[in-house]
Design a protein around this motif. Structure first.
Motif, PDB file in Angstrom:
ATOM      1  N   ALA A  97      31.868  -5.700  52.096  1.00  0.00           N
ATOM      2  CA  ALA A  97      31.824  -6.920  52.801  1.00  0.00           C
ATOM      3  C   ALA A  97      31.557  -6.852  54.188  1.00  0.00           C
ATOM      4  O   ALA A  97      30.359  -7.726  54.601  1.00  0.00           O
ATOM      5  CB  ALA A  97      32.734  -7.914  52.592  1.00  0.00           C
ATOM      6  N   ARG A  98      32.211  -6.144  55.046  1.00  0.00           N
ATOM      7  CA  ARG A  98      31.727  -5.941  56.549  1.00  0.00           C
ATOM      8  C   ARG A  98      30.321  -5.317  56.560  1.00  0.00           C
ATOM      9  O   ARG A  98      29.525  -5.669  57.428  1.00  0.00           O
ATOM     10  CB  ARG A  98      32.768  -5.221  57.196  1.00  0.00           C
ATOM     11  CG  ARG A  98      34.325  -5.538  56.892  1.00  0.00           C
ATOM     12  CD  ARG A  98      34.928  -6.709  57.617  1.00  0.00           C
ATOM     13  NE  ARG A  98      34.778  -8.041  57.153  1.00  0.00           N
ATOM     14  CZ  ARG A  98      34.958  -8.546  56.054  1.00  0.00           C
ATOM     15  NH1 ARG A  98      35.483  -7.877  55.119  1.00  0.00           N
ATOM     16  NH2 ARG A  98      34.777  -9.849  55.886  1.00  0.00           N
ATOM     17  N   ALA A  99      30.019  -4.319  55.957  1.00  0.00           N
ATOM     18  CA  ALA A  99      28.803  -3.660  55.886  1.00  0.00           C
ATOM     19  C   ALA A  99      27.588  -4.431  55.683  1.00  0.00           C
ATOM     20  O   ALA A  99      26.659  -4.593  56.217  1.00  0.00           O
ATOM     21  CB  ALA A  99      29.037  -2.264  54.663  1.00  0.00           C
ATOM     22  N   GLY A 146      27.557  -7.551  56.050  1.00  0.00           N
ATOM     23  CA  GLY A 146      27.377  -8.495  57.201  1.00  0.00           C
ATOM     24  C   GLY A 146      27.041  -7.818  58.524  1.00  0.00           C
ATOM     25  O   GLY A 146      26.848  -8.358  59.451  1.00  0.00           O
ATOM     26  N   THR A 147      26.563  -6.532  58.388  1.00  0.00           N
ATOM     27  CA  THR A 147      26.417  -5.626  59.720  1.00  0.00           C
ATOM     28  C   THR A 147      25.276  -4.950  59.387  1.00  0.00           C
ATOM     29  O   THR A 147      25.288  -3.762  60.179  1.00  0.00           O
ATOM     30  CB  THR A 147      27.521  -5.015  60.256  1.00  0.00           C
ATOM     31  OG1 THR A 147      28.283  -4.057  59.317  1.00  0.00           O
ATOM     32  CG2 THR A 147      28.989  -6.148  60.763  1.00  0.00           C
ATOM     33  N   GLY A 148      24.143  -5.278  58.700  1.00  0.00           N
ATOM     34  CA  GLY A 148      23.150  -4.375  58.557  1.00  0.00           C
ATOM     35  C   GLY A 148      22.709  -4.012  57.052  1.00  0.00           C
ATOM     36  O   GLY A 148      21.776  -3.730  56.787  1.00  0.00           O
ATOM     37  N   MET A 149      23.929  -3.530  56.162  1.00  0.00           N
ATOM     38  CA  MET A 149      23.512  -3.041  55.038  1.00  0.00           C
ATOM     39  C   MET A 149      23.045  -4.346  54.134  1.00  0.00           C
ATOM     40  O   MET A 149      23.560  -5.391  54.118  1.00  0.00           O
ATOM     41  CB  MET A 149      24.837  -2.543  54.377  1.00  0.00           C
ATOM     42  CG  MET A 149      24.495  -1.947  52.911  1.00  0.00           C
ATOM     43  SD  MET A 149      26.217  -1.415  51.902  1.00  0.00           S
ATOM     44  CE  MET A 149      26.634   0.096  53.042  1.00  0.00           C
ATOM     45  N   ARG A 150      21.955  -3.978  53.247  1.00  0.00           N
ATOM     46  CA  ARG A 150      21.565  -5.073  52.428  1.00  0.00           C
ATOM     47  C   ARG A 150      22.679  -5.589  51.254  1.00  0.00           C
ATOM     48  O   ARG A 150      23.272  -4.688  50.863  1.00  0.00           O
ATOM     49  CB  ARG A 150      20.219  -4.718  51.644  1.00  0.00           C
ATOM     50  CG  ARG A 150      19.344  -4.423  52.401  1.00  0.00           C
ATOM     51  CD  ARG A 150      17.935  -3.952  51.746  1.00  0.00           C
ATOM     52  NE  ARG A 150      17.645  -4.855  50.820  1.00  0.00           N
ATOM     53  CZ  ARG A 150      17.547  -4.659  49.370  1.00  0.00           C
ATOM     54  NH1 ARG A 150      17.493  -3.599  48.985  1.00  0.00           N
ATOM     55  NH2 ARG A 150      16.870  -5.482  48.551  1.00  0.00           N
ATOM     56  N   ARG A 151      22.571  -7.072  51.408  1.00  0.00           N
ATOM     57  CA  ARG A 151      23.777  -7.380  50.317  1.00  0.00           C
ATOM     58  C   ARG A 151      23.563  -6.775  49.116  1.00  0.00           C
ATOM     59  O   ARG A 151      24.658  -6.577  48.370  1.00  0.00           O
ATOM     60  CB  ARG A 151      23.650  -8.798  50.416  1.00  0.00           C
ATOM     61  CG  ARG A 151      24.634  -9.548  49.408  1.00  0.00           C
ATOM     62  CD  ARG A 151      25.014 -11.057  49.516  1.00  0.00           C
ATOM     63  NE  ARG A 151      25.543 -11.646  48.501  1.00  0.00           N
ATOM     64  CZ  ARG A 151      27.021 -11.765  48.801  1.00  0.00           C
ATOM     65  NH1 ARG A 151      27.583 -11.399  49.990  1.00  0.00           N
ATOM     66  NH2 ARG A 151      27.866 -12.428  47.990  1.00  0.00           N
ATOM     67  N   GLU A 152      22.521  -6.542  48.267  1.00  0.00           N
ATOM     68  CA  GLU A 152      22.278  -6.145  47.153  1.00  0.00           C
ATOM     69  C   GLU A 152      22.898  -4.530  47.034  1.00  0.00           C
ATOM     70  O   GLU A 152      23.398  -4.106  45.963  1.00  0.00           O
ATOM     71  CB  GLU A 152      20.757  -6.081  46.727  1.00  0.00           C
ATOM     72  CG  GLU A 152      20.352  -7.276  46.607  1.00  0.00           C
ATOM     73  CD  GLU A 152      19.863  -8.051  47.953  1.00  0.00           C
ATOM     74  OE1 GLU A 152      19.926  -7.424  49.081  1.00  0.00           O
ATOM     75  OE2 GLU A 152      19.428  -9.328  47.836  1.00  0.00           O
ATOM     76  N   THR A 153      22.636  -3.767  48.225  1.00  0.00           N
ATOM     77  CA  THR A 153      22.931  -2.513  48.285  1.00  0.00           C
ATOM     78  C   THR A 153      24.537  -2.416  48.118  1.00  0.00           C
ATOM     79  O   THR A 153      25.426  -1.490  47.555  1.00  0.00           O
ATOM     80  CB  THR A 153      22.636  -1.618  49.404  1.00  0.00           C
ATOM     81  OG1 THR A 153      21.277  -1.796  49.593  1.00  0.00           O
ATOM     82  CG2 THR A 153      23.015  -0.245  49.749  1.00  0.00           C
ATOM     83  N   LEU A 202      29.008   7.026  54.720  1.00  0.00           N
ATOM     84  CA  LEU A 202      28.154   5.719  54.670  1.00  0.00           C
ATOM     85  C   LEU A 202      28.789   4.343  55.554  1.00  0.00           C
ATOM     86  O   LEU A 202      28.283   4.268  56.453  1.00  0.00           O
ATOM     87  CB  LEU A 202      27.760   5.254  53.446  1.00  0.00           C
ATOM     88  CG  LEU A 202      26.813   4.054  53.329  1.00  0.00           C
ATOM     89  CD1 LEU A 202      25.387   4.529  54.059  1.00  0.00           C
ATOM     90  CD2 LEU A 202      26.502   3.544  52.051  1.00  0.00           C
ATOM     91  N   LEU A 203      29.868   4.233  55.383  1.00  0.00           N
ATOM     92  CA  LEU A 203      30.645   3.289  55.893  1.00  0.00           C
ATOM     93  C   LEU A 203      30.943   3.555  57.411  1.00  0.00           C
ATOM     94  O   LEU A 203      30.497   2.658  58.493  1.00  0.00           O
ATOM     95  CB  LEU A 203      31.876   2.867  55.295  1.00  0.00           C
ATOM     96  CG  LEU A 203      31.704   2.008  53.911  1.00  0.00           C
ATOM     97  CD1 LEU A 203      33.108   2.026  53.181  1.00  0.00           C
ATOM     98  CD2 LEU A 203      31.303   0.630  54.082  1.00  0.00           C
TER      99      LEU A 203
END
Length: 201
Positions: A118-120, A122-129, A155-156
């Motif tokens: 969820a943090r990812a 919110g900081t650049g990763m596409r929500r779908e990803t 990745l994180l």
């Protein structure tokens, strides 16, 4: 060296203590390098990790674990130690701050892989990803999760998304027998509203 380590949902004290053991093992260049090499070797040759973890405090598995099951019970500890050494352990050779003054903020029980993803998102990763990755992880059995976890953590951390190591360890232990409960916890944490005072580390 063994101590009781019940895989309860909320208790993190045992896992916090083990991560202190890992930090002690990583305090020497040799210890950090050995734990990092363990991940590169896919934990197929784990005895060097034991040589550094046991003197630093040991691997806490339940005292009633049968000898034939001990290696499997210790696998989540070895994986978490190796991942920490690769991604977050200070480098003694580079003169990083002594571990004694770099104690981490205690983890909260909900700061699991769902929380990290969820943090990812919110900081650049596409929500779908992020949702796709979480869904994929939740479909795996324990052995497949262990195999895929290094790529997920890489990745994180490459995106500076925090991973709470005691929580990850607790969940890997629980996943061996209670995977549906862990999956639900990850889903709940992913959909939980961000708390205003959440830390990034």
């Amino acid at each position: 060296m063994t101590t009781e380590s019940p895989p309860d949902r909320n208790g993190l004290a045992t896992y916090e203590r083990f991560m202190a053991t890992v930090r002690r093992a990583c305090a020497s260049p040799e210890g950090r390098a050995t734990l990092r090499q363990g991940l590169a070797d896919n934990l197929e040759n784990p005895w060097p990790l034991y040589m550094h973890l046991m003197p630093a405090g040991g691997i806490p598995v339940r005292k009633d674990t049968p000898p034939h099951a001990q290696r499997q019970a210790e696998l989540p500890f070895l994986m978490t130690a190796a991942l920490y050494a690769v991604h977050d352990a200070p480098n003694p050779r580079a003169g990083d701050k002594p571990l004694a003054v770099r104690q981490p903020v205690p983890a909260k029980q909900w700061e699991n892989l769902g929380w990290s993803l969820a943090r990812a998102a919110g900081t650049g990763m596409r929500r779908e990803t992020a949702i796709g990755l979480l869904s994929h992880l939740c479909e795996l059995d324990h052995d497949a999760l262990i195999a895929e976890l290094p790529a997920t953590i890489s990745l994180l951390r490459s995106n500076r998304v925090p991973v709470k190591w005691p929580v990850l360890l607790r969940d890997l232990i629980r996943y061996q027998r209670w995977a549906p409960d862990v999956r639900i916890d990850w889903a709940r944490a992913y959909t939980m509203p961000v708390r205003p005072k959440e830390t990034s580390k």
